[in-house]
Scaffold this motif. Structure first.
Motif, PDB file in Angstrom:
ATOM      1  N   GLY A  72       0.780  -1.230   0.000  1.00  0.00           N
ATOM      2  CA  GLY A  72       0.000   0.000   0.000  1.00  0.00           C
ATOM      3  C   GLY A  72       0.814   1.283   0.000  1.00  0.00           C
ATOM      4  N   VAL A  95      -1.521  -8.040   0.516  1.00  0.00           N
ATOM      5  CA  VAL A  95      -2.793  -7.345   0.656  1.00  0.00           C
ATOM      6  C   VAL A  95      -3.194  -7.253   2.128  1.00  0.00           C
ATOM      7  CG1 VAL A  95      -5.263  -7.465   0.155  1.00  0.00           C
ATOM      8  CG2 VAL A  95      -3.601  -7.908  -1.655  1.00  0.00           C
ATOM      9  N   LYS A  99      -3.884  -3.777   4.089  1.00  0.00           N
ATOM     10  CA  LYS A  99      -5.120  -3.491   4.814  1.00  0.00           C
ATOM     11  C   LYS A  99      -4.840  -3.031   6.231  1.00  0.00           C
ATOM     12  CE  LYS A  99      -8.358  -6.604   2.430  1.00  0.00           C
ATOM     13  NZ  LYS A  99      -9.210  -7.822   2.583  1.00  0.00           N
ATOM     14  N   ASP A 100      -3.889  -3.701   6.903  1.00  0.00           N
ATOM     15  CA  ASP A 100      -3.539  -3.316   8.277  1.00  0.00           C
ATOM     16  C   ASP A 100      -2.970  -1.899   8.312  1.00  0.00           C
ATOM     17  OD1 ASP A 100      -4.364  -5.775   9.187  1.00  0.00           O
ATOM     18  OD2 ASP A 100      -2.337  -6.641   9.277  1.00  0.00           O
ATOM     19  N   GLN A 103      -5.713   0.674   7.759  1.00  0.00           N
ATOM     20  CA  GLN A 103      -6.521   0.832   8.959  1.00  0.00           C
ATOM     21  C   GLN A 103      -5.833   1.759   9.957  1.00  0.00           C
ATOM     22  OE1 GLN A 103      -9.612  -0.339   9.526  1.00  0.00           O
ATOM     23  NE2 GLN A 103      -9.653   0.682  11.517  1.00  0.00           N
ATOM     24  N   ASN A 108     -11.577   3.763   9.349  1.00  0.00           N
ATOM     25  CA  ASN A 108     -12.633   3.115   8.566  1.00  0.00           C
ATOM     26  C   ASN A 108     -13.235   4.025   7.495  1.00  0.00           C
ATOM     27  OD1 ASN A 108     -12.574   0.649  10.056  1.00  0.00           O
ATOM     28  ND2 ASN A 108     -13.694   1.674  11.716  1.00  0.00           N
ATOM     29  N   THR A 113     -10.292   0.276  -1.638  1.00  0.00           N
ATOM     30  CA  THR A 113     -10.702  -1.126  -1.657  1.00  0.00           C
ATOM     31  C   THR A 113      -9.516  -1.993  -2.042  1.00  0.00           C
ATOM     32  OG1 THR A 113     -12.944  -0.532  -2.335  1.00  0.00           O
ATOM     33  CG2 THR A 113     -12.259  -2.818  -2.701  1.00  0.00           C
ATOM     34  N   PHE A 114      -9.247  -3.025  -1.248  1.00  0.00           N
ATOM     35  CA  PHE A 114      -8.161  -3.957  -1.542  1.00  0.00           C
ATOM     36  C   PHE A 114      -8.722  -5.287  -2.022  1.00  0.00           C
ATOM     37  CE2 PHE A 114      -5.925  -1.218   1.570  1.00  0.00           C
ATOM     38  CZ  PHE A 114      -4.779  -0.923   0.828  1.00  0.00           C
TER      39      PHE A 114
END
Length: 230
Positions: A72, A95, A99-100, A103, A108, A113-114
């Motif tokens: 990311g 991925v 995402k972590d 976050q 949120n 979008t992953f």
């Protein structure tokens, strides 16, 4: 070894030993000098692309596909700037890490979008499609197929990076192949800039901006191509 084998090797590598290695490189923890050099080089490439997008002053709400998003490094700052991101990678572990990180940075409330997805299965339409440091894992024929597919997803712009095939880099690659390490389990393919430009032009794009990232151990040619008017 055929292209399908290359894809399987890349997927397996970045879900195992490669994930641990590149998570450290793309992170901010302590690494060795070579890894630090690669980290800085990759970040320079990311910073160049972000500067191009911000210079156009239309980033807020822009639809962007980040194909091969890794952890990311590009998607998260672009989402911070207000862009609408669809970020994918062939590696489930990459991925998950992305995402972590998203976050932690974005919480949120974000337009990011992953998805765990290989490049060939991507679909949809996006204003801008970006693919950084992916083509180095694939031979010319497969790279051409990938660029053709990415072009079909782009309504306006395609930004890609690749390791340029020059006499100097070809020699360095040959020397490096004599000293394989346990984590060097993917092939490194160099691509001639003229060949990449020809593919982009055949897909209806013209080159708008170019840049070169060059450190001691990291070399990446960046091309921004825009769709020609009908």
């Amino acid at each position: 070894m055929n292209a399908a084998d290359d894809k399987t090797i890349v997927q397996n590598y970045f879900n195992s030993t490669g994930f641990d290695r590149w998570r450290r490189i793309y992170g901010d923890g302590e690494v060795n000098k070579v890894q630090l050099d690669i980290r800085n080089g990759h970040q320079q490439t990311v910073d160049t692309v972000i500067s191009w997008l911000k210079a156009d002053d239309n980033l807020a709400g822009l639809s962007i596909c980040d194909a091969g998003c890794g952890v990311g490094s590009l998607s998260i700052p672009l989402a911070q700037a207000g862009a609408k991101l669809y970020a994918s990678d062939i590696s489930e572990k990459m991925v998950g890490e992305a995402k972590d990180k998203a976050q932690e940075v974005l919480g949120n409330n974000h337009n990011l979008t992953f998805a765990v997805q290989d490049l060939e299965s991507l679909s949809g339409k996006y204003h801008t499609v970006i693919c950084l440091d992916v083509l180095i894992h694939y031979p010319q024929e497969k790279a051409a197929e990938m660029i053709n597919h990415l072009s079909s997803l782009s309504e306006s712009r395609l930004i890609i990076s690749f390791a340029p095939k020059t006499p100097c880099l070809s020699l360095l690659k040959k020397i490096g192949s004599l000293f394989p390490g346990p984590s060097k389990t993917t092939r490194a393919y160099l691509h001639r800039e003229a060949d990449i430009v020809k593919i982009l032009e055949s897909c209806g794009f013209s080159i708008e901006r170019k840049a070169m990232t060059k450190t001691r151990f990291y070399y990446s040619r960046i091309l921004e191509a825009t769709r020609k008017s009908a």
